[in-house]
Design a protein around this motif. Sequence first.
Motif, short mmCIF file in Angstrom:
data_model
loop_
_atom_site.label_atom_id
_atom_site.label_comp_id
_atom_site.label_asym_id
_atom_site.label_seq_id
_atom_site.Cartn_x
_atom_site.Cartn_y
_atom_site.Cartn_z
N ASN A 268 0.82 -1.21 0.00
CA ASN A 268 0.00 0.00 0.00
C ASN A 268 0.86 1.26 0.00
O ASN A 268 0.54 2.25 -0.67
N ALA A 269 1.95 1.24 0.75
CA ALA A 269 2.85 2.39 0.75
C ALA A 269 3.42 2.63 -0.64
O ALA A 269 3.57 3.78 -1.07
N SER A 270 3.72 1.54 -1.36
CA SER A 270 4.33 1.66 -2.69
C SER A 270 3.37 2.24 -3.72
O SER A 270 3.80 2.67 -4.80
N LEU A 271 2.08 2.26 -3.42
CA LEU A 271 1.09 2.81 -4.34
C LEU A 271 1.05 4.33 -4.30
O LEU A 271 0.30 4.95 -5.06
N ASN A 272 1.82 4.90 -3.38
CA ASN A 272 1.77 6.35 -3.16
C ASN A 272 3.19 6.95 -3.24
O ASN A 272 4.17 6.30 -2.89
N THR A 273 3.25 8.19 -3.68
CA THR A 273 4.53 8.91 -3.70
C THR A 273 4.87 9.37 -2.30
O THR A 273 4.08 10.06 -1.65
N HIS A 274 6.02 8.94 -1.78
CA HIS A 274 6.46 9.40 -0.46
C HIS A 274 7.97 9.28 -0.38
O HIS A 274 8.61 8.55 -1.16
N HIS A 275 8.55 9.98 0.56
CA HIS A 275 10.01 9.99 0.71
C HIS A 275 10.43 9.56 2.11
O HIS A 275 11.61 9.62 2.45
N GLY A 276 9.47 9.11 2.91
CA GLY A 276 9.79 8.71 4.27
C GLY A 276 10.32 7.29 4.35
O GLY A 276 10.07 6.46 3.47
N LYS A 277 11.01 7.00 5.42
CA LYS A 277 11.50 5.65 5.69
C LYS A 277 10.37 4.84 6.32
O LYS A 277 9.69 5.32 7.23
N HIS A 278 10.16 3.61 5.86
CA HIS A 278 9.10 2.76 6.39
C HIS A 278 9.70 1.47 6.92
O HIS A 278 10.28 0.68 6.16
N GLU A 279 9.56 1.25 8.22
CA GLU A 279 10.07 0.04 8.85
C GLU A 279 8.91 -0.79 9.37
O GLU A 279 7.94 -0.25 9.92
N ALA A 280 8.99 -2.10 9.20
CA ALA A 280 7.94 -3.01 9.67
C ALA A 280 8.51 -3.96 10.72
O ALA A 280 9.55 -4.59 10.49
N LEU A 281 7.85 -4.05 11.86
CA LEU A 281 8.27 -4.94 12.94
C LEU A 281 7.20 -6.01 13.16
O LEU A 281 6.03 -5.67 13.46
N VAL A 282 7.58 -7.27 13.02
CA VAL A 282 6.62 -8.37 13.15
C VAL A 282 6.70 -8.97 14.56
O VAL A 282 7.79 -9.28 15.04
N GLY A 283 5.54 -9.14 15.20
CA GLY A 283 5.54 -9.80 16.50
C GLY A 283 4.47 -9.27 17.43
O GLY A 283 3.60 -8.48 17.04
N ASP A 284 4.53 -9.72 18.68
CA ASP A 284 3.59 -9.31 19.72
C ASP A 284 3.80 -7.83 20.03
O ASP A 284 4.91 -7.42 20.43
N ALA A 285 2.76 -7.04 19.85
CA ALA A 285 2.89 -5.58 20.02
C ALA A 285 3.35 -5.20 21.42
O ALA A 285 4.18 -4.30 21.59
N PHE A 286 2.84 -5.88 22.44
CA PHE A 286 3.22 -5.55 23.82
C PHE A 286 4.72 -5.76 24.02
O PHE A 286 5.40 -4.94 24.64
N VAL A 287 5.24 -6.85 23.50
CA VAL A 287 6.67 -7.16 23.62
C VAL A 287 7.51 -6.15 22.86
O VAL A 287 8.51 -5.64 23.37
N ILE A 288 7.10 -5.85 21.64
CA ILE A 288 7.86 -4.90 20.81
C ILE A 288 7.86 -3.51 21.43
O ILE A 288 8.89 -2.82 21.45
N LEU A 289 6.72 -3.07 21.95
CA LEU A 289 6.65 -1.74 22.56
C LEU A 289 7.58 -1.64 23.76
O LEU A 289 8.28 -0.63 23.94
N ARG A 290 7.62 -2.68 24.58
CA ARG A 290 8.53 -2.65 25.74
C ARG A 290 9.98 -2.62 25.28
O ARG A 290 10.83 -1.95 25.90
N ASP A 291 10.26 -3.32 24.20
CA ASP A 291 11.62 -3.33 23.67
C ASP A 291 12.00 -1.94 23.15
O ASP A 291 13.13 -1.47 23.36
N LEU A 292 11.07 -1.27 22.49
CA LEU A 292 11.33 0.09 22.00
C LEU A 292 11.58 1.05 23.16
O LEU A 292 12.41 1.95 23.07
N ILE A 293 10.83 0.85 24.25
CA ILE A 293 11.03 1.70 25.43
C ILE A 293 12.42 1.47 26.01
O ILE A 293 13.12 2.43 26.39
N ARG A 294 12.87 0.22 26.07
CA ARG A 294 14.22 -0.08 26.57
C ARG A 294 15.29 0.57 25.69
O ARG A 294 16.35 0.96 26.18
N GLN A 295 14.97 0.70 24.40
CA GLN A 295 15.90 1.36 23.48
C GLN A 295 15.81 2.88 23.55
O GLN A 295 16.51 3.58 22.82
#
Length: 399
Positions: A268-295
């Motif tokens: 869907n992102a590729s269907l639109n003109t944009h210049h931003g960086k797009h990162e995708a993180l796969v997994g349990d949202a609660f776990v990932i959010l805590r990991d981002l906070i630790r970072q």
Amino acid sequence: MTKDYNPKTLAVKLHLKAEKLIKKGHPWVFSESIEKINKEGQAGDIAILFDQRQNKVYGVGLYDPASPIRIKMIHHDGPAKIDEYFFERKISTALELRKTLFKNTNAFRLLYGENDGFPGLVVDVYDKVGVLKLYSPVWFPYLGMIIPKIVEFGKLKALILRLSRNLQKNDFGFSEGSILFGELEDSNVQFHEYGVNFQTDVIAGHKTGFFLDHRQNRHRIGQLSKNKSVLDVFSYSGGFSVHALAGGAREVTSIDFSSHALELAKTNASLNTHHGKHEALVGDAFVILRDLIRQKMKFDIVVIDPPSFAKSSTEVEIAKKKYAELAELGVQLTSKGGILLLASCSSRVTTEEFYEIHKALFKKLKVNYETINYTAHDIDHPVTFDEGAYLKSAYYRIF
């Protein structure tokens, strides 16, 4: 293709308390509310409701013997002839309510179940392709009447049938993903909203393929995202992420448990003109959010739009705890002066309860915040009874 079945007419009287509720416009008659019924009914039989005192008809519904909601109301305020013209008027009324959407999108919900007088039936339109989703067998006998009108009013080239899990084995000869009208060369259909392009799989996608209810919120996030960093939690196919990128976001991080959903987000992102960086993180949202906070990660905009946590009344308290936990995680990830958008699609957690969870949490954590806005359903998801309301969102600025 389908089994022929001519619905019978049933005469029904309800207990007085239920009768009063139905006369006020409520669309559900539960099995224990039925006091008298003249014969055994099958799915789709027409239930004529007679009042207790004067024996006058005050409503018409469709009988569903396998459901606790035994009668789904399709008409209030007296008798009605249930034919193609009856349904034509209902669909026409629904379309009229949605006309202001068409200048901004070619994807919309044409029929929203009970709230448009079609309990257990939903129709979403993606450009010229419609998806009819059934949650109750009461509609099988009437599809022959309804389909031509949906096609006409939706200006459709194709109409696809999607069935809830309990209906995928049925006696009427209908199958999941079948084409009810027209031809479909590719199940991946493109559409747009507010100038942002999307693609959805109308046959294999979740529910009807896309979540149209958050349209206004996605648009708003896009407007706020220029040169911002954005975190989109429970992103599914990237609705918020793509609007943020199209709106000029510097970087967007999408989180979802499904790698397939995140691939859709990238598409869907590729269907639109944009210049931003797009990162995708796969997994349990609660776990990932805590990991981002630790970072020690921080984002200018954090969007947290989880799936329903309360699919039954027994799950409500657990749902509330999860909403509080997500709000706490979201606060820690929001930059000073940034925006935190918290959403819920759990109808069993009321709007007031949802907002109170945030207030109590912010008070407990001594969070300095400003409430920017509260939002609910877009106009193609009208609410005509309390249980029909499920979507609520809150925008907070965190200081």
